[in-house]
Design an enzyme around this catalytic site. Structure first.
Site, PDB file in Angstrom:
ATOM      1  N   ARG A 175      35.665  48.165  44.007  1.00  0.00           N
ATOM      2  CA  ARG A 175      36.673  47.191  44.494  1.00  0.00           C
ATOM      3  C   ARG A 175      36.505  46.911  45.989  1.00  0.00           C
ATOM      4  NH1 ARG A 175      36.196  46.964  40.180  1.00  0.00           N
ATOM      5  NH2 ARG A 175      37.624  47.428  38.481  1.00  0.00           N
ATOM      6  N   SER A 226      46.324  45.566  38.537  1.00  0.00           N
ATOM      7  CA  SER A 226      46.482  46.976  38.911  1.00  0.00           C
ATOM      8  C   SER A 226      46.977  47.054  40.342  1.00  0.00           C
ATOM      9  CB  SER A 226      45.149  47.715  38.810  1.00  0.00           C
ATOM     10  OG  SER A 226      44.677  47.657  37.501  1.00  0.00           O
ATOM     11  N   GLU A 296      45.485  48.499  45.632  1.00  0.00           N
ATOM     12  CA  GLU A 296      44.396  47.553  45.343  1.00  0.00           C
ATOM     13  C   GLU A 296      44.883  46.146  45.712  1.00  0.00           C
ATOM     14  OE1 GLU A 296      42.205  48.062  41.717  1.00  0.00           O
ATOM     15  OE2 GLU A 296      42.101  45.900  41.368  1.00  0.00           O
TER      16      GLU A 296
HETATM   17  C1  LIG Z   1      47.106  40.124  34.932  1.00  0.00           C
HETATM   18  C2  LIG Z   1      46.048  40.537  35.920  1.00  0.00           C
HETATM   19  C3  LIG Z   1      44.967  41.282  35.482  1.00  0.00           C
HETATM   20  C4  LIG Z   1      43.980  41.680  36.391  1.00  0.00           C
HETATM   21  N1  LIG Z   1      42.915  42.390  35.930  1.00  0.00           N
HETATM   22  C5  LIG Z   1      41.946  42.751  36.788  1.00  0.00           C
HETATM   23  C6  LIG Z   1      40.811  43.478  36.333  1.00  0.00           C
HETATM   24  O1  LIG Z   1      40.658  43.783  35.160  1.00  0.00           O
HETATM   25  N2  LIG Z   1      39.862  43.823  37.247  1.00  0.00           N
HETATM   26  C7  LIG Z   1      39.969  43.495  38.564  1.00  0.00           C
HETATM   27  O2  LIG Z   1      39.069  43.833  39.341  1.00  0.00           O
HETATM   28  N3  LIG Z   1      41.031  42.799  39.014  1.00  0.00           N
HETATM   29  C8  LIG Z   1      42.007  42.423  38.178  1.00  0.00           C
HETATM   30  N4  LIG Z   1      43.083  41.725  38.646  1.00  0.00           N
HETATM   31  C9  LIG Z   1      43.210  41.438  40.080  1.00  0.00           C
HETATM   32  C10 LIG Z   1      42.588  40.101  40.538  1.00  0.00           C
HETATM   33  O3  LIG Z   1      42.527  39.203  39.459  1.00  0.00           O
HETATM   34  C11 LIG Z   1      41.196  40.306  41.134  1.00  0.00           C
HETATM   35  O4  LIG Z   1      41.242  41.143  42.257  1.00  0.00           O
HETATM   36  C12 LIG Z   1      40.533  38.967  41.506  1.00  0.00           C
HETATM   37  O5  LIG Z   1      39.184  39.191  41.774  1.00  0.00           O
HETATM   38  C13 LIG Z   1      41.176  38.294  42.717  1.00  0.00           C
HETATM   39  O6  LIG Z   1      40.611  37.003  42.825  1.00  0.00           O
HETATM   40  P1  LIG Z   1      41.431  35.776  43.424  1.00  0.00           P
HETATM   41  O7  LIG Z   1      40.533  34.609  43.446  1.00  0.00           O
HETATM   42  O8  LIG Z   1      42.714  35.613  42.721  1.00  0.00           O
HETATM   43  O9  LIG Z   1      41.654  36.296  44.908  1.00  0.00           O
HETATM   44  P2  LIG Z   1      42.958  36.122  45.807  1.00  0.00           P
HETATM   45  O10 LIG Z   1      44.066  36.935  45.220  1.00  0.00           O
HETATM   46  O11 LIG Z   1      43.212  34.707  46.105  1.00  0.00           O
HETATM   47  O12 LIG Z   1      42.450  36.854  47.134  1.00  0.00           O
HETATM   48  C14 LIG Z   1      42.170  38.240  47.139  1.00  0.00           C
HETATM   49  C15 LIG Z   1      41.481  38.549  48.490  1.00  0.00           C
HETATM   50  O13 LIG Z   1      40.212  37.901  48.480  1.00  0.00           O
HETATM   51  C16 LIG Z   1      40.106  37.025  49.609  1.00  0.00           C
HETATM   52  N5  LIG Z   1      39.318  35.876  49.154  1.00  0.00           N
HETATM   53  C17 LIG Z   1      39.555  35.070  48.097  1.00  0.00           C
HETATM   54  N6  LIG Z   1      38.585  34.150  47.982  1.00  0.00           N
HETATM   55  C18 LIG Z   1      37.706  34.387  48.996  1.00  0.00           C
HETATM   56  C19 LIG Z   1      36.480  33.767  49.416  1.00  0.00           C
HETATM   57  N7  LIG Z   1      35.973  32.709  48.778  1.00  0.00           N
HETATM   58  N8  LIG Z   1      35.845  34.292  50.490  1.00  0.00           N
HETATM   59  C20 LIG Z   1      36.356  35.360  51.178  1.00  0.00           C
HETATM   60  N9  LIG Z   1      37.516  35.958  50.827  1.00  0.00           N
HETATM   61  C21 LIG Z   1      38.166  35.487  49.735  1.00  0.00           C
HETATM   62  C22 LIG Z   1      41.530  36.675  49.968  1.00  0.00           C
HETATM   63  O14 LIG Z   1      41.645  36.301  51.337  1.00  0.00           O
HETATM   64  C23 LIG Z   1      42.252  37.987  49.676  1.00  0.00           C
HETATM   65  O15 LIG Z   1      42.146  38.891  50.757  1.00  0.00           O
HETATM   66  C24 LIG Z   1      44.085  41.309  37.753  1.00  0.00           C
HETATM   67  C25 LIG Z   1      45.169  40.533  38.176  1.00  0.00           C
HETATM   68  C26 LIG Z   1      46.147  40.140  37.273  1.00  0.00           C
HETATM   69  C27 LIG Z   1      47.282  39.285  37.751  1.00  0.00           C
END
Ligand SMILES: Cc1cc2nc3c(=O)[nH]c(=O)nc-3n(C[C@H](O)[C@H](O)[C@H](O)COP(=O)(O)OP(=O)(O)OC[C@H]3O[C@@H](n4cnc5c(N)ncnc54)[C@H](O)[C@@H]3O)c2cc1C
Length: 303
Positions: A175, A226, A296
């Site tokens: 992560r 998580s 996380e």
């Molecule tokens: C129901 C549910 C289930 C989930 N299951 C999992 C799972 O199985 N495994 C897992 O790992 N995660 C899981 N997650 C967490 C989440 O989906 C992941 O961490 C996902 O990768 C976040 O991506 P995002 O685009 O939504 O990022 P955001 O939430 O928009 O951003 C997260 C971080 O990344 C940064 N960021 C986003 N895009 C960029 C970019 N292009 N360049 C630089 N920085 C950037 C943001 O500034 C922030 O600090 C889950 C979440 C939910 C709600």
């Protein structure tokens, strides 16, 4: 002059869409968060680069927004320029290589790969959020993670501008990536997949994982997945449950009754509720098991 007045002045006549005082609760899966001072929704990597360069030059504070599925934004909002990546939607395949813009949804990416008989992304199907956020977090599930498939990333770095970073320079760990240390922005990722797979087989692999999620995770309520990272040798959810904390509630935030690894928004939860609940869970798990839980979910603001 305040930074956003400078920003507004420089954006006059620009084709980039800008929202003012935009509620972040509309952009996070937790459905929590006060207003972002400004939110820009660029339509291309070029526009993202332009915004990042201006922000660097004029010292505007920024936050990159992907799918908002791992963000917990302060109730007071954030005094920053939020740059949404949703417009970075490029997606193409060449042989066993996929190139995806940072704003492409992981579910779309996994489906696109499966249709072409490209294996290696089934794990990603049920992870909400975007390619950029997934690279940033090295998102993973069911034995797979982004580090296994990402070959190189097109990024913007403050000291190098737009550049290509090979896998070895991405600093992937559990992560974690170099981007989660606060350095740079993912614009696109190139993934190396396994060719020659049967699309129908990949579809049923994904359906099976989807079903597992549906059964075990509280997908019916807003959350950010998580809440805590997996501590070495343990599962956060199992530890929390063993301390009798399932269902523990602060305001509208609750340790999910279905899966103790998730904090859910039962309705009207504030960021303060979630943070207080997380602290209480950390304290009680540490007292009872000696294990320190590390968030996380990424808390942002107040600025
Ligand atoms: C129901 C549910 C289930 C989930 N299951 C999992 C799972 O199985 N495994 C897992 O790992 N995660 C899981 N997650 C967490 C989440 O989906 C992941 O961490 C996902 O990768 C976040 O991506 P995002 O685009 O939504 O990022 P955001 O939430 O928009 O951003 C997260 C971080 O990344 C940064 N960021 C986003 N895009 C960029 C970019 N292009 N360049 C630089 N920085 C950037 C943001 O500034 C922030 O600090 C889950 C979440 C939910 C709600």
């Amino acid at each position: 002059m305040l930074w956003y007045q400078d920003f507004d002045r420089r954006m006059q006549g620009s084709p980039i869409r800008v929202l003012q005082e935009e509620s972040m609760s509309a952009h996070t899966t937790f459905r929590i968060g006060g207003p972002a001072r400004r939110m820009a929704v660029p339509g291309s990597a070029e526009e993202v680069r332009l915004l990042l360069e201006l922000a660097e030059e004029h010292r505007w504070p920024t936050l990159i927004l992907g799918g908002g599925s791992n963000l917990l934004v302060s109730d007071q909002g954030i005094d920053r320029l939020v740059i949404a990546t949703a417009g970075l939607r490029e997606l193409c395949a060449e042989g066993e290589t996929l190139t995806a813009g940072a704003g492409v949804r992981l579910s779309r990416l996994a489906a696109f790969a499966a249709e072409r008989g490209l294996g290696g992304l089934s794990f990603a199907q049920g992870i909400p959020g975007t390619v950029g956020g997934a690279v940033f977090m090295n998102a993973g599930a069911y034995g797979g993670e982004m580090a296994q498939v990402v070959e190189r990333v097109t990024a913007w770095l403050p000291d190098r501008g737009v550049c290509t970073l090979p896998r070895e320079e991405l600093g992937f760990a559990y992560r974690h990536s170099r981007f989660s240390e606060g350095e740079g922005v993912v614009l696109a990722a190139e993934l190396r997949l396994e060719g020659g797979r049967d699309p129908a087989e990949l579809q049923s692999e994904m359906e099976e994982l989807r079903e597992r999620r549906r059964q075990r995770q509280p997908l019916e309520l807003p959350s950010a997945g998580s809440t805590f990272k997996r501590p070495v040798g343990h599962y956060a959810g199992t530890l929390i449950e063993s301390c009798g904390l399932k269902g523990l509630q602060v305001g509208g935030a609750q340790v999910s009754e279905k899966h103790a690894g998730f904090v859910v928004n039962r309705g009207g939860a504030s960021c303060a509720d979630v943070l207080a609940l997380m602290e209480e869970v950390q304290r009680r798990v540490y007292e009872e098991t000696g294990v320190r839980l590390e968030p996380e979910v990424r808390a942002v603001g107040p600025d």
